[in-house]
Design a protein around this motif. Structure first.
Motif, PDB file in Angstrom:
ATOM      1  N   ASP A  74       8.260   1.495  -8.807  1.00 47.76           N
ATOM      2  CA  ASP A  74       9.611   1.475  -8.249  1.00 47.76           C
ATOM      3  C   ASP A  74      10.056   0.052  -7.916  1.00 47.76           C
ATOM      4  OD1 ASP A  74      10.046   4.152  -8.436  1.00 47.76           O
ATOM      5  OD2 ASP A  74       9.351   4.604  -6.424  1.00 47.76           O
ATOM      6  N   HIS A  75      11.330  -0.060  -7.599  1.00 48.28           N
ATOM      7  CA  HIS A  75      11.867  -1.326  -7.128  1.00 48.28           C
ATOM      8  C   HIS A  75      11.169  -1.714  -5.824  1.00 48.28           C
ATOM      9  CE1 HIS A  75      14.864  -4.046  -5.232  1.00 48.28           C
ATOM     10  NE2 HIS A  75      15.062  -4.433  -6.481  1.00 48.28           N
ATOM     11  N   LYS A  76      11.033  -3.008  -5.574  1.00 44.98           N
ATOM     12  CA  LYS A  76      10.261  -3.437  -4.411  1.00 44.98           C
ATOM     13  C   LYS A  76      10.914  -3.026  -3.091  1.00 44.98           C
ATOM     14  CE  LYS A  76      12.022  -8.208  -3.944  1.00 44.98           C
ATOM     15  NZ  LYS A  76      11.612  -9.636  -3.918  1.00 44.98           N
ATOM     16  N   ALA A  95       6.938  -7.559   0.021  1.00 46.82           N
ATOM     17  CA  ALA A  95       6.781  -6.889  -1.274  1.00 46.82           C
ATOM     18  C   ALA A  95       6.986  -7.928  -2.364  1.00 46.82           C
ATOM     19  CB  ALA A  95       7.779  -5.745  -1.414  1.00 46.82           C
ATOM     20  N   ASP A 113       7.402  -8.243  -6.665  1.00 51.97           N
ATOM     21  CA  ASP A 113       7.529  -7.503  -7.919  1.00 51.97           C
ATOM     22  C   ASP A 113       6.819  -8.261  -9.041  1.00 51.97           C
ATOM     23  OD1 ASP A 113       9.234  -9.534  -8.842  1.00 51.97           O
ATOM     24  OD2 ASP A 113      11.046  -8.420  -8.313  1.00 51.97           O
ATOM     25  N   GLY A 114       6.818  -7.650 -10.221  1.00 47.53           N
ATOM     26  CA  GLY A 114       6.068  -8.210 -11.338  1.00 47.53           C
ATOM     27  C   GLY A 114       6.481  -9.614 -11.710  1.00 47.53           C
ATOM     28  N   ARG A 115       7.792  -9.884 -11.694  1.00 50.51           N
ATOM     29  CA  ARG A 115       8.256 -11.219 -12.061  1.00 50.51           C
ATOM     30  C   ARG A 115       7.803 -12.254 -11.046  1.00 50.51           C
ATOM     31  NH1 ARG A 115      14.522  -9.908 -13.943  1.00 50.51           N
ATOM     32  NH2 ARG A 115      13.971  -8.539 -15.699  1.00 50.51           N
ATOM     33  N   GLU A 116       7.887 -11.914  -9.780  1.00 46.67           N
ATOM     34  CA  GLU A 116       7.436 -12.838  -8.742  1.00 46.67           C
ATOM     35  C   GLU A 116       5.925 -13.045  -8.813  1.00 46.67           C
ATOM     36  OE1 GLU A 116      10.831 -11.737  -5.371  1.00 46.67           O
ATOM     37  OE2 GLU A 116       8.976 -10.563  -5.528  1.00 46.67           O
ATOM     38  N   ARG A 133      10.101  -0.513 -19.387  1.00 50.04           N
ATOM     39  CA  ARG A 133      10.610   0.417 -18.368  1.00 50.04           C
ATOM     40  C   ARG A 133      11.897   1.083 -18.831  1.00 50.04           C
ATOM     41  NH1 ARG A 133       8.935  -4.023 -15.431  1.00 50.04           N
ATOM     42  NH2 ARG A 133      11.042  -4.726 -14.953  1.00 50.04           N
ATOM     43  N   ALA A 160       5.389  -4.212  -6.685  1.00 48.27           N
ATOM     44  CA  ALA A 160       6.360  -3.332  -7.335  1.00 48.27           C
ATOM     45  C   ALA A 160       6.632  -3.798  -8.755  1.00 48.27           C
ATOM     46  CB  ALA A 160       7.662  -3.310  -6.534  1.00 48.27           C
ATOM     47  N   ARG A 161       7.000  -2.831  -9.596  1.00 44.39           N
ATOM     48  CA  ARG A 161       7.398  -3.132 -10.977  1.00 44.39           C
ATOM     49  C   ARG A 161       6.319  -3.963 -11.687  1.00 44.39           C
ATOM     50  NH1 ARG A 161      11.187   0.287 -10.582  1.00 44.39           N
ATOM     51  NH2 ARG A 161      13.390  -0.222 -10.890  1.00 44.39           N
ATOM     52  N   VAL A 162       5.059  -3.563 -11.530  1.00 42.59           N
ATOM     53  CA  VAL A 162       3.977  -4.320 -12.149  1.00 42.59           C
ATOM     54  C   VAL A 162       3.533  -3.644 -13.444  1.00 42.59           C
ATOM     55  CG1 VAL A 162       3.120  -5.381 -10.045  1.00 42.59           C
ATOM     56  CG2 VAL A 162       2.304  -3.112 -10.682  1.00 42.59           C
TER      57      VAL A 162
END
Length: 948
Positions: free
Chosen positions: A613-615, A634, A636-639, A492, A659-661
């Protein structure tokens, strides 16, 4: 370094626009060989034995009389297009009308009819055999015409989704259809673009190309300009790009050296036909239905022979009864009607801006219950506007103005600021316009507004820089790009290297969390200061505050005295980057998006946002659009990575925003929903979206912003990139599915009613009420003239208030079978009852058969009114909207009257003229099926009103 990769002039993405003048020599094409693509490579190489990949770039440019920054003139392009032909592979020879006609006989249902004709002929019933064969031929003709129309419709749709290329023409970058490319064109491409001609690289930046389609190489191949040895194998020619491949990373610029059949893939494909569409689920179900009909026909013939033997009937009579049974069991109009239904569905969806690339998607749309939708451009307008800047030290600068028009003030605490005099603001805006591949296009006669050429996010950075008083073109000229790392979806981030009268420096732009990981300091007042915990917390609070306001947030950083090292990537800048600030951008939701979301939810479809985008930003937009319900969350990819499969399945019902996937995570999201039994649509536009698009039940690509790779992996392409268009396509898919069910109900009930009437007559000892040619005529008049108008019927308007069609629901669904329980006995009873009544009055058998024949025809005309609606009255619907159905009924009346009253046809169809006074009674008896079904519908509507 990027500069070491140049080969022929120009640097950076701005070379796509062309910097040179328009001064290509008008007569330069004298250097080209005579017409004929086969002579082109030798001329390009400067003589026989010098392959293109081994020739100096200068020799190729001279041979094709082209200047890289200018490209061909329009006159040169027209002349070369006429000389070398369009850039297209040889098309398979179109099937003739005769071939299409013969193709219609490859159906189990047709085989049964031909067997019946052969049996009738062997029994001496030549007129019956002739009529059967005539019906088969007529069905074949209708099918051939409709298939030809369907092919023309799909061909026109393929033109709508034709590949395009960016090329320099006369000093301007233009978008051309792939067919228009000619040798000598200078083309530019980036990640996700398809390569549409064989070309020699002029320059490249971190370019990788997937060549599996041509060479079988399973991983993307790095590319770089520079001459290679003459004997270099095709798979190792790193300075060439090939038609039929696609770019997976980086970007480049190349000189077209071969088009059409002269390309490497063209040589392979020259003698091959284009592939056929795979058999759809519906077509497999139709084939399965045909096998069931054959099995039922065999059983029925056995039953008829057994009953005839018990009654002591002659073998000839029993055999003709068996023929009648076979004919009555076959829904002859089904194959043609299904072809028409699918073709009409494709055409109607195209009119609603959804191009169907796989016919199976028409069926799948009716079953969708989850739509995983991108946010930018699909749910929003994709017109980014910078609304706020965060500068080190906690400064917040508000930005006025909307869209891409570079007008508006920058204010801090209500006071206008001059970015030229504010060092911090200037550094942030300057970095945003330099680390940038977009262009702003001013208004012109074709478009009255400022518009973006390139990524909207980057275009908004140019607009805010201009608002701050920076001259974009002049600043780019003072700080030319020397190297770059193109945007990486996984990291990113994007980075560019620039020289500014001293040591080179690198500018980095991307997601705040990714940029901040590289930063150990902030830049304030032209100096680097340590990024302490307090400053970091302040930056993070500003970022989260922007995201909570549904803003997309970018962070921008500077690395002094640094160069880009492609092999090390961003690791070379860790701890060396200086944070310049944050940029908050607003992409307003489309006005129609919220209504489309609510419509989808009412239809039992759950929209889920999948965004880069950001969650917090995604969740804010999701709430505004009613995608996120109360208590939804929401992730995100890390979660998402931290969740196991079972844990994800447990939370899936409450997750409205991903988000952010990354691409692998998109694929996992699709598979997680499918594991629950959901039918999933996934939208996407990037090359990295292809795996998820291919895995989804319905992959949906964007025509405007989508890459060719994404389009190739999808089943549907939206020509306006709009979520509302996808919802419209779902409504159309449900309409198609409903019309197909009506078709099955009509044909199935009609055929089964004929069988019931014939078998019942045989069981109770009555003469056969219908002969084979009469049954064929009934099926021809009813099926041929009203089934196609039936599936052309307009929607009832409640398609999006119904539940999705269950996965795997058979054609003869429980709903269809329940309706047939009422319709079949009504048609059979009216036909056989009137026949028995007339015989009891002493009416001659041939007249009683003619009357029963006519009752059956009339009953099926009334039945088509029943089948126009699932619950609404067949009499209350506006028949004026079904002009084709009215025309079919009127024509059917006229043709049936000819069969009854025209003496030449009486012998063929075993009929006699009827007394006029009997016509009214026949009409009344034939209408029984309408009143039975009207009563059932009225009771059903009453139950619905009483239901809670």
């Amino acid at each position: 370094m990027y500069g070491s990769q140049q080969g022929g002039g120009g640097s950076g993405r701005r070379s796509r626009r062309g910097k040179g003048g328009r001064g290509a020599a008008a007569g330069a094409d004298r250097a080209l060989p005579p017409a004929g693509a086969a002579a082109l490579p030798d001329a390009l190489a400067g003589g026989p034995g010098r392959p293109v990949h081994a020739a100096p770039v200068e020799a190729l440019l001279a041979a094709l009389a082209v200047t890289p920054g200018v490209g061909l003139t329009d006159e040169q392009a027209r002349e070369r297009l006429a000389r070398f032909g369009p850039n297209a592979l040889p098309e398979a020879r179109k099937a003739s009308l005769l071939a299409l006609f013969l193709r219609q006989f490859r159906s189990p249902l047709i085989y049964l009819l031909l067997a019946a004709a052969a049996l009738a002929l062997s029994l001496g019933e030549r007129s019956d055999a002739a009529v059967i064969l005539a019906v088969v031929a007529l069905n074949g003709a209708i099918g051939a015409v409709q298939e030809g129309r369907a092919e023309r419709s799909l061909a026109s749709l393929r033109q709508l989704s034709a590949l395009t290329a960016h090329a320099a023409r006369g000093g301007r970058e233009v978008i051309l259809e792939a067919r228009q490319l000619v040798p000598g064109d200078v083309v530019v491409f980036s990640a996700g673009d398809a390569i549409v001609a064989d070309a020699r690289l002029l320059d490249a930046a971190a370019l990788e190309v997937a060549e599996a389609a041509l060479t079988g190489e399973s991983v993307p191949v790095p590319k770089a300009p520079g001459a290679l040895g003459p004997d270099t194998p095709l798979a190792d020619r790193a300075n060439m790009v090939w038609s039929g491949t696609h770019v997976t990373a980086g970007r480049g610029r190349a000189l077209v050296v071969a088009t059409g059949a002269s390309t490497e893939v063209g040589k392979i494909a020259a003698l091959t036909a284009t592939g056929e569409e795979p058999e759809t689920t519906l077509e497999r179900r139709i084939a399965q239905l045909g096998r069931y009909v054959i099995a039922a026909g065999v059983v029925m013939c056995g039953v008829v022979v057994a009953l005839g033997a018990l009654r002591g009937l002659p073998l000839v009579e029993v055999s003709m009864i068996a023929v009648s049974q076979l004919v009555s069991l076959i829904p002859e109009g089904l194959p043609v009607a299904v072809t028409v239904a699918l073709a009409l569905g494709v055409r109607r969806m195209a009119a609603r801006r959804a191009i169907v690339r796989r016919l199976s998607a028409v069926e799948s749309l009716g079953s969708l219950n989850v739509i995983c939708s991108d946010k930018t451009g699909t749910l929003t307008r994709n017109e980014m506007t910078v609304t706020v800047l965060y500068l080190p030290g906690g400064r917040r600068v508000e930005v006025e103005g909307t869209g891409y028009e570079p007008s508006g003030r920058l204010t801090e605490d209500g006071r206008a600021i001059d970015a030229g005099a504010d060092a911090d603001a200037r550094e942030l805006l300057l970095a945003g316009l330099l680390c940038n591949d977009a262009e702003l296009v001013p208004p012109d006669d074709d478009e009255p507004r400022w518009r973006a050429l390139g990524d909207p996010t980057e275009a908004s950075l140019l607009a805010v820089a201009a608002k701050g008083g920076l001259d974009v073109r002049a600043e780019r000229g003072r700080s030319p790009r020397q190297g770059e790392i193109p945007f990486d979806a996984a990291a990113r981030l994007m980075a560019t290297q620039h020289g500014r009268g001293g040591a080179p420096r690198v500018l980095i732009k991307g997601a705040p969390e990714s940029v901040l990981e590289l930063c150990a300091s902030v830049r304030r007042g032209g100096r680097a200061e340590p990024l302490g915990d307090g400053e970091a917390r302040e930056a993070r609070r500003a970022w989260e505050d922007m995201a909570d306001r549904a803003l997309r947030v970018l962070a921008i950083a500077l690395v002094e005295e640094a160069t880009i090292e492609p092999q090390r990537g961003y690791a070379a800048f860790a701890g060396r980057a200086q944070l310049l600030g944050l940029v908050g951008q607003l992409d307003p939701p489309r006005p129609e998006a919220r209504g489309a979301v609510l419509t989808a939810q009412e239809a039992g479809i759950r929209p889920v946002m999948v965004t880069g985008d950001h969650k917090a930003t995604g969740l804010a937009v999701a709430r505004a659009l009613a995608i996120a319900r109360e208590g939804d969350m929401a992730v995100d990819g890390r979660e998402l990575d931290a969740l196991g499969d079972e844990e994800l399945a447990g939370k899936l019902e409450r997750i409205s925003v991903f988000a952010r996937v990354n691409p692998e995570q998109k694929l996992r999201i699709v598979e997680a929903f499918q594991a629950r039994g959901d039918i999933v649509a996934m939208t996407g536009d990037g090359v990295n979206d292809a795996p998820a698009l291919a895995r989804a039940d319905v992959g949906v690509a964007m025509a405007v912003t989508g890459t060719e790779v994404a389009k190739g992996a999808s089943k549907i392409v939206l020509t306006d990139d709009n979520f509302a268009t996808l919802v419209d396509a779902v409504a159309e898919g449900r309409h198609v599915h409903r019309n197909l069910k009506r078709l099955i109900l009509y044909l199935g009930s009609s055929s089964l009613a004929e069988v019931v009437a014939l078998v019942t007559a045989l069981v109770i000892g009555l003469p056969v009420p219908l002969v084979a040619v009469q049954i064929l005529w009934v099926n021809l008049v009813t099926s041929g003239l009203v089934t196609v108008p039936l599936i052309m019927g307009p929607p009832e308007g409640d398609e999006m208030r119904l539940a999705p069609v269950p996965r795997g629901e058979p054609l003869l669904s429980s709903q269809v079978l329940r309706r047939m329980v009422f319709i079949v006995p009504a048609i059979a009873a009216s036909t056989l009852g009137y026949f028995a009544h007339r015989l009891s009055l002493g009416v001659p058998l041939v007249q009683a058969r003619t009357e029963a024949f006519t009752v059956l025809v009339v009953a099926q005309w009334f039945n088509v009114l029943n089948c126009r609606s699932d619950r609404g009255s067949g009499l209350s619907l506006d028949l004026a909207k079904s002009r084709w159905l009215i025309a079919g009924l009127l024509l059917g009346n006229a043709l049936h009257a000819a069969v009854i009253f025209a003496p030449p046809l009486n012998d063929v169809f075993h009929t006699v003229p009827l007394p006029i006074q009997e016509v009214t009674a026949i009409g009344a008896v034939g209408s029984l099926v309408l009143w039975v079904e009207e009563l059932r519908k009225a009771l059903a509507r009453r139950r619905e009103r009483r239901a809670p």
